[in-house]
Design a protein around this motif. Structure first.
Motif, PDB file in Angstrom:
ATOM      1  N   UNK A  90      42.740  56.616  34.622  1.00  0.00           N
ATOM      2  CA  UNK A  90      42.961  56.441  36.049  1.00  0.00           C
ATOM      3  C   UNK A  90      44.255  57.065  36.557  1.00  0.00           C
ATOM      4  N   UNK A  91      45.228  57.355  35.687  1.00  0.00           N
ATOM      5  CA  UNK A  91      46.496  57.939  36.127  1.00  0.00           C
ATOM      6  C   UNK A  91      47.130  57.079  37.223  1.00  0.00           C
ATOM      7  N   UNK A  92      47.368  55.820  36.912  1.00  0.00           N
ATOM      8  CA  UNK A  92      47.819  54.865  37.928  1.00  0.00           C
ATOM      9  C   UNK A  92      49.219  54.317  37.685  1.00  0.00           C
ATOM     10  N   UNK A  93      49.930  54.800  36.693  1.00  0.00           N
ATOM     11  CA  UNK A  93      51.228  54.221  36.347  1.00  0.00           C
ATOM     12  C   UNK A  93      52.202  54.192  37.526  1.00  0.00           C
ATOM     13  N   UNK A  94      52.160  55.202  38.381  1.00  0.00           N
ATOM     14  CA  UNK A  94      53.098  55.285  39.502  1.00  0.00           C
ATOM     15  C   UNK A  94      52.810  54.253  40.592  1.00  0.00           C
ATOM     16  N   UNK A  95      51.673  53.587  40.544  1.00  0.00           N
ATOM     17  CA  UNK A  95      51.323  52.630  41.596  1.00  0.00           C
ATOM     18  C   UNK A  95      52.020  51.283  41.447  1.00  0.00           C
ATOM     19  N   UNK A  96      52.576  51.005  40.299  1.00  0.00           N
ATOM     20  CA  UNK A  96      53.294  49.754  40.108  1.00  0.00           C
ATOM     21  C   UNK A  96      52.410  48.535  39.980  1.00  0.00           C
ATOM     22  N   UNK A  97      51.159  48.717  39.602  1.00  0.00           N
ATOM     23  CA  UNK A  97      50.240  47.595  39.451  1.00  0.00           C
ATOM     24  C   UNK A  97      50.646  46.742  38.258  1.00  0.00           C
ATOM     25  N   UNK A  98      50.156  45.524  38.274  1.00  0.00           N
ATOM     26  CA  UNK A  98      50.472  44.578  37.206  1.00  0.00           C
ATOM     27  C   UNK A  98      49.402  44.540  36.136  1.00  0.00           C
ATOM     28  N   UNK A  99      48.365  45.326  36.282  1.00  0.00           N
ATOM     29  CA  UNK A  99      47.296  45.374  35.307  1.00  0.00           C
ATOM     30  C   UNK A  99      46.090  46.095  35.850  1.00  0.00           C
ATOM     31  N   UNK A 100      45.218  46.496  34.951  1.00  0.00           N
ATOM     32  CA  UNK A 100      43.961  47.142  35.328  1.00  0.00           C
ATOM     33  C   UNK A 100      42.813  46.171  35.121  1.00  0.00           C
ATOM     34  N   UNK A 101      41.860  46.221  36.030  1.00  0.00           N
ATOM     35  CA  UNK A 101      40.625  45.456  35.907  1.00  0.00           C
ATOM     36  C   UNK A 101      39.506  46.487  35.899  1.00  0.00           C
ATOM     37  N   UNK A 102      38.986  46.772  34.699  1.00  0.00           N
ATOM     38  CA  UNK A 102      37.980  47.815  34.555  1.00  0.00           C
ATOM     39  C   UNK A 102      36.638  47.411  35.131  1.00  0.00           C
ATOM     40  N   UNK A 103      36.045  48.322  35.882  1.00  0.00           N
ATOM     41  CA  UNK A 103      34.699  48.110  36.414  1.00  0.00           C
ATOM     42  C   UNK A 103      33.697  48.649  35.409  1.00  0.00           C
ATOM     43  N   UNK A 104      32.593  47.992  35.210  1.00  0.00           N
ATOM     44  CA  UNK A 104      32.212  46.701  35.781  1.00  0.00           C
ATOM     45  C   UNK A 104      32.953  45.564  35.090  1.00  0.00           C
ATOM     46  N   UNK A 105      33.171  44.479  35.814  1.00  0.00           N
ATOM     47  CA  UNK A 105      33.875  43.338  35.252  1.00  0.00           C
ATOM     48  C   UNK A 105      33.057  42.069  35.422  1.00  0.00           C
ATOM     49  N   UNK A 106      33.357  41.099  34.586  1.00  0.00           N
ATOM     50  CA  UNK A 106      32.670  39.809  34.621  1.00  0.00           C
ATOM     51  C   UNK A 106      33.626  38.752  35.167  1.00  0.00           C
ATOM     52  N   UNK A 107      33.112  37.579  35.423  1.00  0.00           N
ATOM     53  CA  UNK A 107      33.947  36.471  35.879  1.00  0.00           C
ATOM     54  C   UNK A 107      35.024  36.162  34.852  1.00  0.00           C
ATOM     55  N   UNK A 108      34.671  36.208  33.575  1.00  0.00           N
ATOM     56  CA  UNK A 108      35.672  35.918  32.546  1.00  0.00           C
ATOM     57  C   UNK A 108      36.750  37.002  32.505  1.00  0.00           C
ATOM     58  N   UNK A 109      36.399  38.254  32.790  1.00  0.00           N
ATOM     59  CA  UNK A 109      37.392  39.326  32.874  1.00  0.00           C
ATOM     60  C   UNK A 109      38.381  39.055  34.011  1.00  0.00           C
ATOM     61  N   UNK A 110      37.845  38.675  35.168  1.00  0.00           N
ATOM     62  CA  UNK A 110      38.679  38.386  36.340  1.00  0.00           C
ATOM     63  C   UNK A 110      39.569  37.186  36.057  1.00  0.00           C
ATOM     64  N   UNK A 111      38.986  36.154  35.482  1.00  0.00           N
ATOM     65  CA  UNK A 111      39.747  34.939  35.174  1.00  0.00           C
ATOM     66  C   UNK A 111      40.900  35.239  34.219  1.00  0.00           C
ATOM     67  N   UNK A 112      40.637  35.992  33.176  1.00  0.00           N
ATOM     68  CA  UNK A 112      41.681  36.315  32.198  1.00  0.00           C
ATOM     69  C   UNK A 112      42.763  37.188  32.817  1.00  0.00           C
ATOM     70  N   UNK A 113      42.377  38.161  33.597  1.00  0.00           N
ATOM     71  CA  UNK A 113      43.358  39.053  34.227  1.00  0.00           C
ATOM     72  C   UNK A 113      44.243  38.286  35.203  1.00  0.00           C
ATOM     73  N   UNK A 114      43.659  37.403  35.990  1.00  0.00           N
ATOM     74  CA  UNK A 114      44.449  36.631  36.961  1.00  0.00           C
ATOM     75  C   UNK A 114      45.331  35.611  36.250  1.00  0.00           C
ATOM     76  N   UNK A 115      44.836  35.007  35.190  1.00  0.00           N
ATOM     77  CA  UNK A 115      45.644  34.055  34.426  1.00  0.00           C
ATOM     78  C   UNK A 115      46.887  34.754  33.889  1.00  0.00           C
TER      79      UNK A 115
END
Length: 117
Positions: A88-113
């Motif tokens: 994705x070449x996203x390092x310059x955006x300052x994000x706190x993490x990537x959430x790869x698509x497609x994602x599941x509820x457990x993926x979202x839950x773990x990333x937000x936790x």
């Protein structure tokens, strides 16, 4: 206790609605979902937010970079949702993490936790 407020930005309405349902099921309050850059900028600038989940590509060559800039300036952490994965070449955006698509509820839950704890 107030529910944490999560900004959702995604131009694909089915993905946004799915994510909105997942977040509601996990006990979060959804801000948005926003499908356009202008709508996302307005919410990112004015809403009380605990974090965000923003899609990198908002369609027709429009990137969510300005939204990331606003969230960074406000000190609001966010996950970048993308189907591009590690390419994705996203390092310059300052994000706190990537959430790869497609994602599941457990993926979202773990990333937000990881993001919010």
């Amino acid at each position: 206790m107030a529910r944490r407020r999560i900004l959702v930005v995604d131009d694909e309405m089915l993905v946004a609605m799915m994510l909105e349902d997942m977040l509601a099921d996990l006990g979060y309050e959804v801000v948005g979902p926003c499908s356009t850059l202008n709508e996302a900028l307005e919410c990112a600038s004015t809403e009380q937010l605990d974090c965000g989940i923003i899609d990198l590509n908002l369609g027709r060559g429009v990137l969510s970079t300005p939204v990331a800039d606003v969230l960074n300036a406000r000190g609001v952490p966010f996950l970048l949702a993308t189907g591009y994965g590690a390419n994705a070449q996203t390092d310059a955006l300052g994000h706190s993490g990537l959430l790869g698509k497609p994602f599941s509820t457990s993926d979202v839950e773990a990333a937000l936790k990881s993001l919010l704890d």
